[in-house]
Design a protein around this motif. Structure first.
Motif, PDB file in Angstrom:
ATOM      1  N   ALA A 211       0.832  -1.207   0.000  1.00 35.91           N
ATOM      2  CA  ALA A 211       0.000   0.000   0.000  1.00 35.91           C
ATOM      3  C   ALA A 211       0.866   1.256   0.000  1.00 35.91           C
ATOM      4  O   ALA A 211       0.508   2.269  -0.608  1.00 35.91           O
ATOM      5  N   THR A 212       2.006   1.202   0.666  1.00 41.40           N
ATOM      6  CA  THR A 212       2.930   2.332   0.618  1.00 41.40           C
ATOM      7  C   THR A 212       3.388   2.599  -0.807  1.00 41.40           C
ATOM      8  O   THR A 212       3.507   3.748  -1.241  1.00 41.40           O
ATOM      9  N   LEU A 213       3.603   1.524  -1.563  1.00 38.97           N
ATOM     10  CA  LEU A 213       4.106   1.651  -2.929  1.00 38.97           C
ATOM     11  C   LEU A 213       3.036   2.052  -3.935  1.00 38.97           C
ATOM     12  O   LEU A 213       3.344   2.713  -4.929  1.00 38.97           O
ATOM     13  N   THR A 214       1.772   1.656  -3.693  1.00 33.66           N
ATOM     14  CA  THR A 214       0.777   1.798  -4.760  1.00 33.66           C
ATOM     15  C   THR A 214      -0.499   2.534  -4.372  1.00 33.66           C
ATOM     16  O   THR A 214      -1.319   2.826  -5.242  1.00 33.66           O
ATOM     17  N   LEU A 215      -0.709   2.818  -3.077  1.00 28.54           N
ATOM     18  CA  LEU A 215      -1.971   3.416  -2.641  1.00 28.54           C
ATOM     19  C   LEU A 215      -1.718   4.693  -1.831  1.00 28.54           C
ATOM     20  O   LEU A 215      -1.880   4.711  -0.610  1.00 28.54           O
ATOM     21  N   PRO A 216      -1.328   5.775  -2.475  1.00 27.30           N
ATOM     22  CA  PRO A 216      -1.009   6.997  -1.722  1.00 27.30           C
ATOM     23  C   PRO A 216      -2.171   7.522  -0.894  1.00 27.30           C
ATOM     24  O   PRO A 216      -1.960   8.139   0.158  1.00 27.30           O
ATOM     25  N   VAL A 223       2.986   4.932   7.650  1.00 24.93           N
ATOM     26  CA  VAL A 223       3.000   3.705   6.851  1.00 24.93           C
ATOM     27  C   VAL A 223       3.880   2.687   7.553  1.00 24.93           C
ATOM     28  O   VAL A 223       4.907   3.027   8.146  1.00 24.93           O
ATOM     29  N   ARG A 224       3.457   1.424   7.508  1.00 20.94           N
ATOM     30  CA  ARG A 224       4.199   0.335   8.135  1.00 20.94           C
ATOM     31  C   ARG A 224       4.894  -0.470   7.043  1.00 20.94           C
ATOM     32  O   ARG A 224       4.252  -1.195   6.285  1.00 20.94           O
ATOM     33  N   THR A 225       6.192  -0.338   6.957  1.00 21.77           N
ATOM     34  CA  THR A 225       6.930  -1.010   5.896  1.00 21.77           C
ATOM     35  C   THR A 225       7.748  -2.149   6.484  1.00 21.77           C
ATOM     36  O   THR A 225       8.577  -1.941   7.360  1.00 21.77           O
ATOM     37  N   GLY A 226       7.483  -3.335   5.995  1.00 20.75           N
ATOM     38  CA  GLY A 226       8.194  -4.519   6.455  1.00 20.75           C
ATOM     39  C   GLY A 226       9.131  -5.046   5.382  1.00 20.75           C
ATOM     40  O   GLY A 226      10.270  -4.621   5.271  1.00 20.75           O
TER      41      GLY A 226
END
Length: 401
Positions: A211-216, A223-226
């Motif tokens: 979602a961070t990459l494609t859903l601004p 944002v939670r990036t794993g």
């Protein structure tokens, strides 16, 4: 370098971790970034990767288990830290004392964290989770008004502060999936209900790496990036790491333990799943499923040996597997690369995922403790001296900026 690392090692590029965090921050410029370092940093080493993520601007860290969060505090991290997988009777009090944000999905958890806060005389930091459609943890929408009202009452008492409201996508790695819009609508409803109850959370968050990459429009405050901070794509359908400007941080390599000529018709490994088609050279790689190499990749897993891609010959055993070099030669002690970024011609974690019928997440997280992690790209030194000095986990240095 220790003796174990001479057998095999996972080289972790901390410069890649920092670069990936910066790239993901650029994707969500209006939100804070949480670096998720659960499962020992997805197999990369939680302490080292957390420190690198902080250096690159991650303002939050996230873990699943309380013990993972406590380990980060013990290593010296003092920044914002969230932990979300709790069971009844968990160490709530220790989390409250260490200023760890704890996730609450139901009244039982709220009662336990309130009791812990009262017992230690401190205000708990709580994030309420709503189940918007993933069907795992999280409060059901029907029970959400009761949970938010109870949380507000505990907040008014001074037992806790509701610092966040959050949820998790089910299909963010499938752009256009109808569940995405449905979950966002449910999340908005939950936020309105929380607001009507009098809650004013510091952060609202639902976006994971895809979602961070494609859903601004789903970035909200955090944002939670794993998997993205380790340079692995959340799904091949979404794109490669290179498509998003990410670089895989882990390279798994081993020293050849044996190289020998064998005649044609020679069986290889258990069950003789593979038999040599003619006279050939077999090379033995001292890694197996006890180290996290998936047995499902028997006869399909790719390895770079002597400058060429090879395929696992026969079954992967507990501690070792074989590749057939054909007419090529190699020497004992020569390096075999199972996976890495791919820019030197080696396979990637995604190549192993395809071979095993799984996902890249599983390939990197399953590499076991028998494989030492060797850290490069710390910014302190370079080359072999840095790698040798960085083996094992060390405490945080230089704060948490």
């Amino acid at each position: 370098m220790n003796e174990t690392a001479k057998r095999a090692r996972a080289v972790i590029d901390l410069a890649a971790v920092r670069s990936n965090v910066r790239t993901l921050r650029d994707r969500a410029p209006g939100a804070e970034l949480m670096a998720v370092v659960k499962s020992d940093g997805y197999g990369h080493g939680a302490v080292h990767c957390a420190r690198a993520a902080r250096e690159a601007g991650a303002t939050w860290l996230g873990t699943a288990l309380p013990e993972e969060a406590f380990a980060l505090r013990a290593a010296g991290d003092t920044g914002r830290l969230m932990c979300w997988l709790w069971t009844p009777g968990g160490p709530w009090g220790k989390a409250v004392e260490q200023d760890i944000d704890v996730s609450v999905s139901g009244l039982w958890a709220l009662r336990e964290v309130v009791a812990a806060a009262r017992a230690c005389g401190r205000t708990a930091r709580v994030q309420l989770k709503i189940d918007t459609g993933l069907g795992r943890n999280g409060c059901q929408p029907a029970d959400w008004p009761e949970l938010t009202a109870a949380a507000r009452a505990a907040e008014a008492e001074g037992a806790l502060t509701v610092t966040g409201v959050w949820s998790h996508f089910a299909c963010a790695d499938e752009p256009g999936h109808p569940s995405i819009a449905a979950q966002l609508a449910s999340f908005e409803d939950a936020l309105r209900t929380a607001g009507a109850a009098g809650l004013r959370p510091e952060v609202r968050h639902i976006a994971n790496t895809p979602a961070t990459l494609t859903l601004p429009h789903a970035h909200y405050d955090l944002v939670r990036t794993g998997i993205g901070i380790y340079g692995v794509s959340p799904s091949p359908e979404l794109g490669t790491p290179q498509d998003f400007g990410l670089r895989p941080a882990m390279t798994l390599e081993a020293a050849l333990a044996s190289v020998k000529r064998v005649p044609g018709g020679h069986g290889v490994s258990y069950g003789h799943l593979y038999t040599t088609p003619g006279e050939t050279t077999l090379a033995l790689i001292p890694l197996g499923y006890a180290d996290g190499i998936p047995r499902h990749a028997s006869a399909t897993g790719p390895v770079l040996v002597a400058g060429k891609w090879r395929t696992v010959a026969g079954r992967i055993a507990m501690d070792q597997f074989v590749v057939d070099l054909g007419g090529d030669s190699a020497q004992e002690g020569e390096t075999a690369v199972l996976f890495g970024p791919g820019d030197r011609g080696e396979p990637t974690a995604e190549d192993w995922a395809r071979a095993a019928g799984t996902i890249g997440y599983e390939i990197v997280t399953r590499i076991g403790t028998r494989v030492p992690r060797v850290y490069v790209g710390s910014g302190i030194r370079s080359g072999a001296a840095e790698a040798e000095a960085a083996e094992g986990d060390t405490a945080f240095t230089g704060g948490t900026a």
